[in-house]
Scaffold this motif. Structure first.
Motif, PDB file in Angstrom:
ATOM      1  N   TYR A  27      -5.109   2.163  -8.938  1.00 37.24           N
ATOM      2  CA  TYR A  27      -4.250   1.092  -9.435  1.00 37.24           C
ATOM      3  C   TYR A  27      -2.814   1.599  -9.585  1.00 37.24           C
ATOM      4  CZ  TYR A  27      -2.742  -2.733 -12.561  1.00 37.24           C
ATOM      5  OH  TYR A  27      -2.087  -3.789 -13.139  1.00 37.24           O
ATOM      6  N   ALA A  28      -2.692   2.816 -10.103  1.00 39.21           N
ATOM      7  CA  ALA A  28      -1.359   3.402 -10.307  1.00 39.21           C
ATOM      8  C   ALA A  28      -0.626   3.563  -8.980  1.00 39.21           C
ATOM      9  CB  ALA A  28      -1.485   4.753 -11.007  1.00 39.21           C
ATOM     10  N   LEU A  29      -1.287   4.162  -7.997  1.00 40.32           N
ATOM     11  CA  LEU A  29      -0.653   4.344  -6.692  1.00 40.32           C
ATOM     12  C   LEU A  29      -0.344   2.998  -6.036  1.00 40.32           C
ATOM     13  CD1 LEU A  29      -2.699   7.313  -5.152  1.00 40.32           C
ATOM     14  CD2 LEU A  29      -0.436   7.386  -6.216  1.00 40.32           C
ATOM     15  N   SER A  30      -1.275   2.062  -6.170  1.00 42.40           N
ATOM     16  CA  SER A  30      -1.086   0.750  -5.549  1.00 42.40           C
ATOM     17  C   SER A  30       0.057  -0.019  -6.200  1.00 42.40           C
ATOM     18  CB  SER A  30      -2.382  -0.062  -5.629  1.00 42.40           C
ATOM     19  OG  SER A  30      -3.434   0.584  -4.952  1.00 42.40           O
ATOM     20  N   MET A  31       0.248   0.161  -7.507  1.00 41.08           N
ATOM     21  CA  MET A  31       1.339  -0.517  -8.204  1.00 41.08           C
ATOM     22  C   MET A  31       2.688  -0.138  -7.605  1.00 41.08           C
ATOM     23  SD  MET A  31       0.902  -2.707 -10.755  1.00 41.08           S
ATOM     24  CE  MET A  31       2.167  -2.498 -12.009  1.00 41.08           C
ATOM     25  N   LEU A  32       2.818   1.126  -7.235  1.00 45.87           N
ATOM     26  CA  LEU A  32       4.076   1.587  -6.665  1.00 45.87           C
ATOM     27  C   LEU A  32       4.404   0.812  -5.390  1.00 45.87           C
ATOM     28  CD1 LEU A  32       6.385   3.670  -6.810  1.00 45.87           C
ATOM     29  CD2 LEU A  32       4.959   5.196  -5.441  1.00 45.87           C
ATOM     30  N   GLY A  86     -20.686   4.565  -5.020  1.00 45.52           N
ATOM     31  CA  GLY A  86     -20.533   3.169  -4.635  1.00 45.52           C
ATOM     32  C   GLY A  86     -19.571   2.416  -5.528  1.00 45.52           C
ATOM     33  N   PHE A  87     -19.688   2.641  -6.825  1.00 41.91           N
ATOM     34  CA  PHE A  87     -18.788   1.949  -7.753  1.00 41.91           C
ATOM     35  C   PHE A  87     -17.363   2.492  -7.655  1.00 41.91           C
ATOM     36  CE2 PHE A  87     -22.644   0.304  -9.682  1.00 41.91           C
ATOM     37  CZ  PHE A  87     -22.253  -0.981 -10.024  1.00 41.91           C
ATOM     38  N   ILE A  88     -17.200   3.758  -7.349  1.00 42.54           N
ATOM     39  CA  ILE A  88     -15.860   4.299  -7.151  1.00 42.54           C
ATOM     40  C   ILE A  88     -15.175   3.621  -5.967  1.00 42.54           C
ATOM     41  CG2 ILE A  88     -14.658   6.348  -6.261  1.00 42.54           C
ATOM     42  CD1 ILE A  88     -16.276   8.032  -8.199  1.00 42.54           C
ATOM     43  N   VAL A  89     -15.892   3.436  -4.869  1.00 41.94           N
ATOM     44  CA  VAL A  89     -15.318   2.774  -3.698  1.00 41.94           C
ATOM     45  C   VAL A  89     -14.953   1.324  -4.036  1.00 41.94           C
ATOM     46  CG1 VAL A  89     -15.780   1.964  -1.350  1.00 41.94           C
ATOM     47  CG2 VAL A  89     -16.525   4.254  -2.048  1.00 41.94           C
ATOM     48  N   SER A  90     -15.869   0.612  -4.709  1.00 42.61           N
ATOM     49  CA  SER A  90     -15.611  -0.788  -5.060  1.00 42.61           C
ATOM     50  C   SER A  90     -14.422  -0.925  -6.006  1.00 42.61           C
ATOM     51  CB  SER A  90     -16.857  -1.396  -5.707  1.00 42.61           C
ATOM     52  OG  SER A  90     -17.955  -1.377  -4.823  1.00 42.61           O
ATOM     53  N   ARG A  91     -14.343  -0.023  -6.988  1.00 46.58           N
ATOM     54  CA  ARG A  91     -13.241  -0.080  -7.950  1.00 46.58           C
ATOM     55  C   ARG A  91     -11.906   0.257  -7.283  1.00 46.58           C
ATOM     56  NH1 ARG A  91     -14.509  -3.139 -12.009  1.00 46.58           N
ATOM     57  NH2 ARG A  91     -13.209  -2.120 -13.548  1.00 46.58           N
ATOM     58  N   THR A  92     -11.926   1.128  -6.296  1.00 52.42           N
ATOM     59  CA  THR A  92     -10.694   1.463  -5.579  1.00 52.42           C
ATOM     60  C   THR A  92     -10.161   0.237  -4.852  1.00 52.42           C
ATOM     61  OG1 THR A  92     -11.413   3.761  -5.291  1.00 52.42           O
ATOM     62  CG2 THR A  92      -9.686   2.960  -3.824  1.00 52.42           C
ATOM     63  N   LEU A  93     -11.037  -0.510  -4.200  1.00 59.02           N
ATOM     64  CA  LEU A  93     -10.631  -1.730  -3.508  1.00 59.02           C
ATOM     65  C   LEU A  93     -10.094  -2.759  -4.503  1.00 59.02           C
ATOM     66  CD1 LEU A  93     -13.628  -2.081  -1.016  1.00 59.02           C
ATOM     67  CD2 LEU A  93     -11.310  -1.286  -0.497  1.00 59.02           C
ATOM     68  N   LEU A  94     -10.762  -2.877  -5.656  1.00 58.91           N
ATOM     69  CA  LEU A  94     -10.307  -3.815  -6.684  1.00 58.91           C
ATOM     70  C   LEU A  94      -8.919  -3.434  -7.182  1.00 58.91           C
ATOM     71  CD1 LEU A  94     -11.106  -6.241  -8.551  1.00 58.91           C
ATOM     72  CD2 LEU A  94     -11.890  -4.522 -10.203  1.00 58.91           C
ATOM     73  N   ALA A  95      -8.699  -2.151  -7.393  1.00 57.51           N
ATOM     74  CA  ALA A  95      -7.408  -1.678  -7.889  1.00 57.51           C
ATOM     75  C   ALA A  95      -6.282  -2.014  -6.925  1.00 57.51           C
ATOM     76  CB  ALA A  95      -7.461  -0.163  -8.117  1.00 57.51           C
ATOM     77  N   PHE A  96      -6.552  -1.865  -5.643  1.00 61.30           N
ATOM     78  CA  PHE A  96      -5.526  -2.131  -4.638  1.00 61.30           C
ATOM     79  C   PHE A  96      -5.045  -3.572  -4.716  1.00 61.30           C
ATOM     80  CE2 PHE A  96      -4.360  -3.409  -0.257  1.00 61.30           C
ATOM     81  CZ  PHE A  96      -3.260  -2.584  -0.103  1.00 61.30           C
ATOM     82  N   GLU A 138      -5.562  -5.806  -7.386  1.00 57.86           N
ATOM     83  CA  GLU A 138      -5.109  -6.187  -8.721  1.00 57.86           C
ATOM     84  C   GLU A 138      -3.721  -5.661  -9.049  1.00 57.86           C
ATOM     85  OE1 GLU A 138      -7.827  -5.585 -11.915  1.00 57.86           O
ATOM     86  OE2 GLU A 138      -8.917  -7.416 -11.363  1.00 57.86           O
ATOM     87  N   ALA A 139      -3.299  -4.631  -8.350  1.00 60.71           N
ATOM     88  CA  ALA A 139      -1.982  -4.059  -8.610  1.00 60.71           C
ATOM     89  C   ALA A 139      -0.853  -5.048  -8.349  1.00 60.71           C
ATOM     90  CB  ALA A 139      -1.782  -2.807  -7.754  1.00 60.71           C
ATOM     91  N   GLY A 140      -1.110  -6.075  -7.545  1.00 64.31           N
ATOM     92  CA  GLY A 140      -0.064  -7.035  -7.241  1.00 64.31           C
ATOM     93  C   GLY A 140       0.202  -8.043  -8.327  1.00 64.31           C
ATOM     94  N   ASN A 141      -0.676  -8.151  -9.323  1.00 64.03           N
ATOM     95  CA  ASN A 141      -0.549  -9.219 -10.307  1.00 64.03           C
ATOM     96  C   ASN A 141       0.758  -9.159 -11.091  1.00 64.03           C
ATOM     97  OD1 ASN A 141      -1.975 -11.479 -11.937  1.00 64.03           O
ATOM     98  ND2 ASN A 141      -1.324 -10.040 -13.516  1.00 64.03           N
ATOM     99  N   PHE A 142       1.039  -8.050 -11.742  1.00 64.25           N
ATOM    100  CA  PHE A 142       2.191  -8.008 -12.636  1.00 64.25           C
ATOM    101  C   PHE A 142       3.540  -7.958 -11.910  1.00 64.25           C
ATOM    102  CE2 PHE A 142      -1.093  -7.100 -15.760  1.00 64.25           C
ATOM    103  CZ  PHE A 142      -0.676  -7.931 -16.790  1.00 64.25           C
ATOM    104  N   PRO A 143       3.697  -7.188 -10.810  1.00 69.55           N
ATOM    105  CA  PRO A 143       4.978  -7.282 -10.111  1.00 69.55           C
ATOM    106  C   PRO A 143       5.289  -8.708  -9.656  1.00 69.55           C
ATOM    107  CG  PRO A 143       3.780  -5.347  -9.376  1.00 69.55           C
ATOM    108  CD  PRO A 143       2.831  -6.125 -10.251  1.00 69.55           C
ATOM    109  N   ALA A 144       4.276  -9.423  -9.139  1.00 68.17           N
ATOM    110  CA  ALA A 144       4.502 -10.792  -8.672  1.00 68.17           C
ATOM    111  C   ALA A 144       4.766 -11.737  -9.835  1.00 68.17           C
ATOM    112  CB  ALA A 144       3.300 -11.274  -7.860  1.00 68.17           C
ATOM    113  N   ALA A 145       4.008 -11.592 -10.917  1.00 68.86           N
ATOM    114  CA  ALA A 145       4.173 -12.491 -12.062  1.00 68.86           C
ATOM    115  C   ALA A 145       5.518 -12.300 -12.746  1.00 68.86           C
ATOM    116  CB  ALA A 145       3.031 -12.270 -13.059  1.00 68.86           C
ATOM    117  N   ILE A 146       5.944 -11.061 -12.936  1.00 77.27           N
ATOM    118  CA  ILE A 146       7.233 -10.794 -13.569  1.00 77.27           C
ATOM    119  C   ILE A 146       8.368 -11.313 -12.694  1.00 77.27           C
ATOM    120  CG2 ILE A 146       8.806  -8.989 -14.342  1.00 77.27           C
ATOM    121  CD1 ILE A 146       6.417  -9.458 -16.191  1.00 77.27           C
ATOM    122  N   LYS A 147       8.229 -11.176 -11.387  1.00 76.85           N
ATOM    123  CA  LYS A 147       9.250 -11.695 -10.482  1.00 76.85           C
ATOM    124  C   LYS A 147       9.299 -13.225 -10.555  1.00 76.85           C
ATOM    125  CE  LYS A 147      11.232 -11.070  -5.956  1.00 76.85           C
ATOM    126  NZ  LYS A 147      11.483 -10.023  -4.979  1.00 76.85           N
TER     127      LYS A 147
END
Length: 459
Positions: A63-68, A125-135, A137-146
């Motif tokens: 999530y952190a890397l994707s947020m960037l 399996g859950f690590i892979v799924s959570r990584t995809l989710l993080a990628f 979900e990272a778009g939510n706050f940059p888009a919403a704040i904009k």
């Protein structure tokens, strides 16, 4: 120079705020499914606290890397499709969790051929799924704040941000009220599929109702004038060519305002991640509360958080009306907010009386975090031009995600260590102490870096 304020005419901007609120609700609903299923999955797959910490830490790191990059992508695609693609990706990823075991078997077999063995099949399996989710979900706050910066004048932005950000708490309230029931009736896979599908319903309304204010046919001219009423003249309005020049990360890192946001997020985001991911485990470890028994305590914590988000968004407006400029009013509000998490210091000492005491005190801390979040996000649109908002929010979001990784990994290790010693409550005492102090430390750094309001001029 500020333009003369005009009386607001029309309320369409609040329709956009409502859409952001619903999207953020779905965002947090998706990410909390795992924490509520953790007690069941822990027993089914024989997870340790460290196993669960690894899953949550990988999500936070991804999530952190994707947020960037999410902030840059939102600035590139613009708000409408930046947000649209984000929710498509995270909704699909949420549903993919139902296939985590099959994914884990495939990845484990592939790694086995290479002579690599890192985690069990279920954890992989859950690590892979959570990584995809993080990628996604990272778009939510940059888009919403904009979107908030586009549709609201500065004096209303923290309040609007507080309202949409309270969706995080609604999602966190809905999750314990629904996920245990879905699990009990249809199994854990169904919980991920049903919740993940909600994002596609939202997408329909977003594509229908969102356009930039200048192109929004549903927005009256009077409301558009009000939206622009207290904005300083942007450079891209008088020098269009300058607006097209690329703003690099290195350039943005040259401003103290950027670092104020980065440190403010890094030191505090991990605290709310801890509440979100570890409260069900805390209730089980300390009070043996599991299953549907967690519904009311967690709903209480996040109901308080919702109140904090909205109240925290309103508080700067109180100081602005008293004559403070926008930034000074916000910073003063943030100092008051930073005092409330100190209540968490009493959670463990008073926990023997009733588990409701730590629940209420943690609820106060969670409410303070959401009040803090509503304001720290808005400092970006206070200090940066619109074309840089997504990038700066993404950089701070990355820092906050890395802070979350640190908190999660250290927490899991502490809990396993003290569990072996028969004193797991000591681990929680340490983490609660850090949670209580983090906001005052963050506020001090922000004040040190940006003692007075100074907007960034990029060209």
């Amino acid at each position: 120079m500020h333009q003369t304020a005009v009386k607001p005419a029309g309320k369409y901007r609040w329709t956009i705020c409502a859409l952001l609120f619903v999207a953020t609700t779905i965002n947090y609903l998706d990410r909390q499914v795992l924490s509520l299923l953790q007690p069941y999955l822990e027993e089914q797959f024989k997870w340790t606290n460290t196993d669960y910490a690894n899953i949550t830490a990988v999500f936070q790191f991804a999530y952190a890397l994707s947020m960037l990059f999410a902030g840059r992508i939102v600035d590139w695609l613009d708000t409408k499709w930046g947000y649209g693609w984000a929710i498509i990706l995270w909704s699909l990823a949420a549903m993919v969790h139902a296939l985590s075991i099959q994914i884990g078997e495939g990845v484990t077999a592939l790694l086995g051929w290479a002579g690599i063995s890192l985690f069990s099949v279920s954890v992989t399996g859950f690590i892979v799924s959570r990584t995809l989710l993080a990628f996604g979900e990272a778009g939510n706050f940059p888009a919403a704040i904009k979107a908030i910066a586009e549709y609201f004048p500065k004096k209303e932005r923290s309040f609007a941000t507080g309202i949409f950000n309270s969706g995080a708490n609604i999602g966190a309230v809905l999750a314990p009220l629904t996920i245990p029931w879905i699990y009990a009736n249809w199994g854990w896979e169904s919980a991920f599929i049903i919740v993940g599908g909600c994002g596609f319903l939202w997408l329909i309304f977003w594509l229908i109702f969102y356009e930039k204010p200048e192109r929004q046919k549903r927005l009256s001219l009077a409301e558009l004038e009000y939206i622009n009423s207290d904005r300083e003249i942007q450079l891209d309005q008088v020098q269009p060519a300058a607006a097209e020049r690329k703003i690099t990360w290195m350039r943005l890192l040259g401003y103290k305002q950027t670092w104020a946001f980065i440190f403010g997020k890094m030191l505090t985001d991990g605290i709310f991640w801890f509440f979100l991911f570890w409260l069900p485990a805390y209730l089980k470890a300390q009070y043996n509360i599991v299953g549907e028994g967690v519904m009311i305590p967690l709903a209480t914590v996040y109901s308080l958080s919702m109140i904090g988000s909205i109240t925290g968004g309103w508080l700067p407006m109180h100081f602005i009306k008293k004559g403070y400029n926008v930034f000074e009013g916000r910073v003063k509000a943030m100092f008051i907010i930073a005092l409330f998490p100190l209540a968490i210091l009493a959670a463990q000492p008073l926990g023997d009386i009733s588990y409701w005491i730590p629940i209420l005190l943690i609820g106060i801390g969670a409410a303070a975090h959401q009040a803090w979040s509503a304001n720290i996000f808005t400092t970006v649109s206070d200090m940066f031009p619109k074309r840089a908002i997504g990038s700066v929010v993404g950089m701070g979001g990355m820092a906050g995600g890395l802070g979350g990784v640190f908190v999660s990994k250290i927490s899991g290790a502490l809990f396993d260590h003290y569990k072996e010693l028969g004193h797991i409550e000591t681990g929680y005492t340490i983490v609660f102490t850090v949670s209580a102090m983090a906001y005052l430390i963050a506020w001090s750094l922000i004040k040190l870096l940006v003692p007075k309001y100074k907007p960034v001029v990029l060209d």
